[in-house]
Design a protein around this motif. Structure first.
Motif: not given
Ligand code: P53
Length: 489
Positions: A17, A64, A154, A200, A250, A252, A327, A344, A386, A434, A441-442, A444, A451
């Motif tokens: 990223q 993803m 990652h 994650e 690690m 999520s 969240m 997610q 993060e 993060w 963004s991962a 989208t 961020y």
């Molecule tokens: P983006 C989903 C839910 C919580 C964390 O996400 C997640 C995801 C997958 O998107 O991933 C982490 O970029 C991840 C990072 C990612 C970041 O959340 O979709 O470890 O690589 O960028 C934020 O807004």
């Protein structure tokens, strides 16, 4: 003072990223290099070539989870935009980025190594130029007294392993990964002390992240088993190479609340939360938990293991728990409960809380709840690796970027983390928000979802000269670090 004197304040990014330079310095391709850009609710696509030479595309959803036919190989098309290729060009800007991090007072920087920069095919091939690149990055960090926190993997997979081995579905990949890990753990032995194996692990789900073509539950859990074994082997190896190493897992972490006090809703939330606890139980306690074995039994999932696997998992437990927190969510047994779209999973809407522009429920107290749930359950040090708010930013006419919304989000979350330390006594090592500098963004594939404390001129149509600008949050976070979290206003 709430936080320890050596509390690790910093920020976090990941290679696919942030880094870019996808075809430079001898790097091999990774799966994400064949994943196109997108936007919120505009799905990204994997571009691929089938065995009969047909070029096609396949959608990737916001988790993803992408699939391509068995036998198909990732393929890069001409005139298509792939955001990972340049990302936000850390490859050419690392000195500038690190200088800005140092100006904010970072004590640490969490980043990942691109596996295919070290082993271009992901096997026993080595790229000295890639190794040298990370030497240069770590030297630059250490010059400012910034501790590197390194994630070995990652979300990206060397493309060759996806193409020729069906990714982590093949047991051989364990050895390839351990080889790669041994190389970097040895090479950077005197530069890096803090490591994480896989980012994650609980969300790794398809071709983009783990190279598997068909992610039916049987295949997915088999691949995860290989990842558990690889991770545990690397934890042991890392401790052998340098007993001072701190090697973490690690996950999520999105806590789920029961929608009501109906016991069925409470049970539903427990089951939802097991989707994270399973991954933590294995890596912290060192065994497959009973509820997961029963789940496999009910679903007819049979994991193939070798004799020593469970022993390896038992002996390769981690030193700390790294987790991401963005969240919370809600579980309900009521089929009519209102849903919200998080990244997610589709979960129920929490009527008490607001969501971000991307539908993520903003819940600072949920972070204190998470810290308590995790600490009660495992009682080992934790690291929030993060946290943050993805939001579009505007450059005003006078050139400033007034990201008050981001400051508010982070302030409230840091307050919650202070409460968890001060009032609940949890053991917290550090905090790395993060995308401390804007990255792709991962979920989208967009640049629009930003961020950072540092803005990067890069846009979803591929335009922008990668120049860096400080946002308002830059000075704010600098003050937070300076006062070790005492001053949040
Ligand atoms: P983006 C989903 C839910 C919580 C964390 O996400 C997640 C995801 C997958 O998107 O991933 C982490 O970029 C991840 C990072 C990612 C970041 O959340 O979709 O470890 O690589 O960028 C934020 O807004």
């Amino acid at each position: 003072m709430t936080f320890k004197k050596d509390f690790l304040w910093g920020g976090a990014t990941a290679a696919s990223q942030h880094e870019g330079g996808y075809n430079l310095g001898g790097r091999g391709l990774s799966t994400f290099d064949a994943v196109t850009g997108g936007g919120y609710q505009i799905p990204r696509r994997i571009t691929y070539m089938t065995e009969d030479g047909v070029c096609d595309e396949s959608p990737v959803d916001s988790t993803m989870t992408g699939k391509i036919p068995l036998g198909a190989k990732g393929y890069i098309k001409k005139d298509v935009f792939y955001p990972s290729h340049e990302a936000t060009d850390f490859y050419h800007h690392f000195k500038e980025d690190i200088a800005l991090m140092a100006e904010m007072g970072f004590k640490c920087f969490r980043m990942s190594i691109s596996w295919s920069r070290i082993c271009p095919q992901g096997m026993y091939d080595l790229n000295e130029e890639g190794l040298q690149f990370y030497d240069d990055v770590f030297d630059e960090l250490l010059k400012y007294g910034i501790e590197p926190i390194v994630t070995l993997n990652h979300f990206d997979m060397p493309l060759y392993l996806a193409d020729h081995y069906d990714g982590w579905l093949s047991r051989e990949v364990i050895d390839f990964f351990v080889f790669y890990a041994k190389i970097v753990l040895t090479r950077y032995k005197n530069k890096v002390k803090y490591w994480m194996t896989f980012n994650e692990m609980n969300v790794l789900s398809g071709w983009c992240q783990i190279g598997i073509h068909d992610n039916c539950p049987q295949n997915l859990y088999q691949a995860h088993h290989h990842i558990f074994v690889a991770s545990a082997k690397v934890v042991m190896l890392g401790h052998e190479i340098n007993p001072e190493n701190k090697i973490g897992m690690m996950v999520s972490y999105t806590p789920s609340y029961p929608m009501t006090c109906l016991p069925e809703d409470v049970m539903e939330a427990i089951e939802f939360n097991r989707q994270k606890h399973f991954y933590m139980d294995i890596q912290v306690k060192g065994y497959y938990p009973e509820y997961q074995l029963k789940f496999f039994e009910r679903k007819g999932i049979a994991i193939q293991m070798e004799n020593d696997d469970l022993n390896i998992i038992k002996n390769g437990t981690v030193d700390y728990i790294g987790f991401s927190y963005y969240m919370s969510t809600v579980s309900s047994t009521d089929p009519n409960a209102e849903k919200t779209e998080g990244n997610q999973f589709i979960a129920c809407k929490n009527p008490y809380l607001k969501t971000s522009d991307w539908g993520w429920t903003v819940d600072p107290l949920g972070l204190r709840i998470a810290l308590n749930e995790i600490y009660d359950r495992y009682h080992i040090p934790m690291f929030i690796v993060e946290n943050g708010l993805g939001a579009p930013d505007n450059i005003e006419n006078d050139g400033t970027i007034n990201d008050e919304y981001r400051i508010e989000y982070l302030r409230n979350h840091i307050q919650a983390m202070k409460d968890a330390v001060e009032l609940d006594g949890v053991d917290l090592m550090g905090y790395t928000p993060w995308g401390c500098i804007d990255i792709v963004s991962a979920g989208t594939g967009e640049m629009k979802k930003r961020y950072g404390f540092i803005y990067v001129e890069r846009y979803d149509d591929g335009s922008g000269d990668f120049s860096r600008k400080k946002k308002k949050s830059f000075q704010w976070y600098k003050k937070v670090i300076e006062t070790n979290g005492d001053e949040l206003d």
